[in-house]
Write an enzyme that holds these catalytic residues in place. Structure first.
Site, mmCIF file in Angstrom:
data_model
loop_
_atom_site.group_PDB
_atom_site.id
_atom_site.type_symbol
_atom_site.label_atom_id
_atom_site.label_comp_id
_atom_site.label_asym_id
_atom_site.label_seq_id
_atom_site.Cartn_x
_atom_site.Cartn_y
_atom_site.Cartn_z
ATOM 1 N N GLU A 1 0.879 -1.113 0.444
ATOM 2 C CA GLU A 1 -0.346 0.492 -0.488
ATOM 3 C C GLU A 1 0.595 1.306 0.079
ATOM 4 O O GLU A 1 1.610 1.091 0.768
ATOM 5 C CB GLU A 1 -0.858 0.278 1.481
ATOM 6 C CG GLU A 1 -1.957 -0.933 1.167
ATOM 7 C CD GLU A 1 -2.476 -0.820 2.384
ATOM 8 O OE1 GLU A 1 -2.602 -0.354 3.827
ATOM 9 O OE2 GLU A 1 -3.480 -2.820 2.143
ATOM 10 N N GLU B 1 -5.939 29.212 3.033
ATOM 11 C CA GLU B 1 -7.664 29.668 3.488
ATOM 12 C C GLU B 1 -7.538 28.277 3.710
ATOM 13 O O GLU B 1 -7.329 26.944 3.689
ATOM 14 C CB GLU B 1 -8.848 29.373 2.411
ATOM 15 C CG GLU B 1 -9.745 28.993 2.532
ATOM 16 C CD GLU B 1 -11.359 29.717 1.846
ATOM 17 O OE1 GLU B 1 -12.642 29.250 1.306
ATOM 18 O OE2 GLU B 1 -11.084 30.174 0.575
#
Length: 179
Positions: free
Chosen positions: A37, A137
């Site tokens: 993975e 942001e």
């Protein structure tokens, strides 16, 4: 003996804004097989910024994966095909407001090569000019200043435990010892 693993199949599981996840089927030495993975990451920079009065610039921010507010050096993800030194200058300005005309590469390292290809580039920034921070942001940071000795003490006490920050502070100390 060869330790290389031959990829037989690669399957993209997730594609995100910061990371992608794939599962590779690999052939191991001696004809054994396994799955890996892998978190794909574009890479990042960390900036050890030092003020004129020899204070290290750190940021305090909440990190959701560990559910903690931690101290770390300013840092950020590389954009596609972005030069790491330019990214370092940009991230320093965004997170702290400090600008500089030059940065010096201290080192680079893999964050955790057992599951990700992320590489971190650590830069030293000096000759800083103060400015106003303009974080991305959704990014909330507080800028702090700390002496090298205080940073080393916080590392020893486990109060600074962000890997890139620990590595950067120790590399900086080592650099100073070599001068």
């Amino acid at each position: 003996m060869s330790f290389e693993e031959k990829t037989l199949k690669s399957e993209r599981i997730y594609e995100g804004k910061v990371v992608n996840l794939r599962v590779d089927t690999v052939e191991l030495p001696q004809k054994k097989y396994s799955k890996r993975e892998i978190v794909e990451h574009a890479g990042a920079v960390g900036i050890l910024a030092v003020t004129e009065d020899q204070k290290i610039v750190l940021v305090k921010q909440f990190r959701k994966p560990i559910e903690e507010t931690i101290l770390e050096i300013p840092a950020g993800k590389l954009e596609a095909k972005e030069n790491p030194a330019e990214c370092a200058i940009r991230e320093l300005s965004e997170e702290t407001g400090y600008t500089t005309a030059k940065v010096k590469k201290l080192l680079e390292f893999y964050s955790s090569p057992g599951f990700t290809n992320e590489i971190l580039h650590i830069y030293l920034a000096e000759d800083l000019q103060e400015g106003v921070a303009h974080p991305d942001e959704g990014e909330y940071v507080e800028t702090l200043h700390m002496s090298l000795d205080d940073a080393l003490e916080k590392i020893a006490k486990g109060e600074i435990k962000d890997a890139k920050t620990v590595i950067a502070v120790l590399a900086y100390k080592n650099m100073l010892n070599m001068i």
